[in-house]
Scaffold this active site. Structure first.
Site, PDB file in Angstrom:
ATOM      1  N   ILE A 172      49.144  43.612  42.183  1.00  0.00           N
ATOM      2  CA  ILE A 172      49.042  42.138  42.644  1.00  0.00           C
ATOM      3  C   ILE A 172      48.540  42.239  44.173  1.00  0.00           C
ATOM      4  O   ILE A 172      47.650  41.590  44.561  1.00  0.00           O
ATOM      5  CB  ILE A 172      49.952  41.085  42.302  1.00  0.00           C
ATOM      6  CG1 ILE A 172      50.432  41.213  41.096  1.00  0.00           C
ATOM      7  CG2 ILE A 172      49.621  39.882  42.880  1.00  0.00           C
ATOM      8  CD1 ILE A 172      49.406  40.609  40.010  1.00  0.00           C
ATOM      9  N   ASP A 173      49.158  43.317  44.856  1.00  0.00           N
ATOM     10  CA  ASP A 173      48.933  43.534  46.399  1.00  0.00           C
ATOM     11  C   ASP A 173      47.398  43.908  46.246  1.00  0.00           C
ATOM     12  O   ASP A 173      46.819  43.458  47.388  1.00  0.00           O
ATOM     13  CB  ASP A 173      49.815  44.537  46.844  1.00  0.00           C
ATOM     14  CG  ASP A 173      51.173  44.131  47.471  1.00  0.00           C
ATOM     15  OD1 ASP A 173      51.918  43.368  46.417  1.00  0.00           O
ATOM     16  OD2 ASP A 173      51.565  44.182  48.392  1.00  0.00           O
ATOM     17  N   LEU A 174      47.033  44.744  45.566  1.00  0.00           N
ATOM     18  CA  LEU A 174      45.703  45.354  45.602  1.00  0.00           C
ATOM     19  C   LEU A 174      44.449  44.384  45.345  1.00  0.00           C
ATOM     20  O   LEU A 174      43.693  44.316  46.001  1.00  0.00           O
ATOM     21  CB  LEU A 174      45.533  46.409  44.744  1.00  0.00           C
ATOM     22  CG  LEU A 174      46.423  47.834  45.037  1.00  0.00           C
ATOM     23  CD1 LEU A 174      46.227  48.836  44.327  1.00  0.00           C
ATOM     24  CD2 LEU A 174      45.920  48.381  46.703  1.00  0.00           C
TER      25      LEU A 174
END
Length: 403
Positions: A172-174
């Site tokens: 999700i960060d990416l």
């Protein structure tokens, strides 16, 4: 195009962000030649991931493997921006900056005077990037494992036996990083036309939900709530399914058309399977997935992996080996993505580029400095970028604004 001719060579990015999402955006701009100044909080010892170490890592170094993944090519300075002298350092940087990137906890940007209204008053050309977990009004902290659960990814990943499983990277960060890169590039284009900066915000939650793609459509269009089916694809068969070959070497199939399935059956010596009513169409193969997988597993168990993959490749049937990470990173085609450098203490370090595109419009830098130690670039930032005198730098150190 040489690195000195990169489109962003005069761009200054202030990165007041931790962990992965924000720093990944910062490294993107560093790879394109921008000056990325990583402002780290003295009170917390800098980016949290400096301490996220594997057991085998050097205990004394603050450049952990995790930290190094998205912090190549940056300059680090430690600042206590909770006191007036430290805050003034940030303000002076903002006066010269093009982009301000932050991932503060909800309410902290306003508390420290680093919210968009405050900084816009300092520099009306500033492009401000605000990363949140669940949106501006939700105070929950944002950690990727929680977001993978909350956005449905863990609910679909794994098998019924395994239960929910998170992805082994901070997915999700990416995903947010890619959304924010797009927003900032658009903001830069808009500023060229208007001369004004802008406020840009992206949440981890919405980034995850927006990336559900066909799985979301399965529900929105057909009312189907996906279960946990391992690596099998809900709409296609055999696609994503892993089979073991003669020596136990796993391969994955990605058969997306009827002609590919027919050719697969020919390669496996079961041409009649393509005429079987249970397998004659993709929709029927999905219905009879268990029987199909059993048949394919039996045939592939007697074949040698590399010979099978060579034949499938020659016949244009999508398939690949399931490789370990060391196999992937040692592959010759990965060589252009590898980074080589030395930490501040002289220890060699390797890394991986985050940019893979090639373009006539802009060329990534040919070299990147190794990820910086905490506060390694204090003098560069204060003297070279801000033009502070030695006396002022000493005063800042005495007040505790900088180290």
């Amino acid at each position: 195009m040489s690195s000195t001719d990169t489109l962003f060579k005069d761009l200054i990015v202030i990165e007041a962000a931790n962990v992965l999402a924000g720093p990944a955006v910062g490294m993107f701009f560093a790879e394109l030649g921008a000056t990325v100044i990583k402002v780290e909080n003295i009170r917390t010892g800098g980016d949290t991931t400096r301490q996220w170490k594997l057991p085998a890592e050097d205990e004394l170094s603050d450049v952990s493997a995790y930290f190094s993944s998205v912090n190549w090519g940056k300059r680090s300075i430690g600042v206590d921006y909770s006191i007036p002298a430290g805050y003034e350092v940030i303000v002076d940087l903002v006066r010269r900056a093009d982009v301000f990137l932050q991932s503060f906890k909800p309410g902290d940007a306003r508390k420290f005077g680093l919210d968009y209204p405050a900084l816009r008053g300092v520099n009306d050309r500033l492009i401000y990037a605000d990363i949140t977990a669940f949106g501006e009004e939700d105070e929950r902290p944002g950690f990727d494992a929680v977001l993978q659960a909350e956005t449905g990814f863990m609910g679909m990943n794994g098998t019924e036996a395994s239960g929910p499983v998170k992805m082994p990277v901070a997915l999700i960060d990416l995903l947010l990083a890619h959304q924010l890169k797009e927003a900032l590039l658009i903001a830069l284009i808009a500023r060229m036309q208007t001369g004004r900066g802008s406020y840009n915000t992206v949440s981890l939650f919405q980034s995850g939900v927006a990336s559900l793609a066909n799985q979301a459509a399965n529900y929105l269009v057909a009312g189907s709530v996906p279960g946990r089916t391992g690596s099998d694809h809900p709409n296609i068969a055999p696609y994503g399914t892993v089979f073991k070959t003669r020596n136990g070497d796993p391969v994955v199939l990605a058969v997306g058309t009827e002609s590919q399935f027919k050719t697969l059956c020919e390669v496996l010596g079961i041409p009649e399977a393509a005429e079987d009513a249970r397998f004659a169409t993709n929709q029927q193969r999905v219905v009879h997935r268990e029987a199909l997988n059993g048949l394919l597993a039996q045939r592939m168990a007697g074949l040698e992996r590399d010979a099978l993959l060579d034949e499938l490749q020659a016949r244009k049937v999508p398939a690949g080996a399931v490789r370990s990470l060391d196999e992937v990173l040692d592959h010759e085609s990965v060589e252009p993505l590898l980074l080589q450098g030395k930490r501040t203490d002289g220890v060699p370090i390797r890394g991986l580029r985050t940019i893979t595109f090639e373009s006539d419009a802009v060329s990534p830098t040919t070299t990147l400095d190794a990820p910086p130690a905490f506060n390694a670039d204090r003098r560069f930032v204060l003297a070279d970028v801000l033009g502070y005198t030695e006396e002022r730098i000493r005063d800042l150190q005495e007040t505790g604004a900088v180290l």
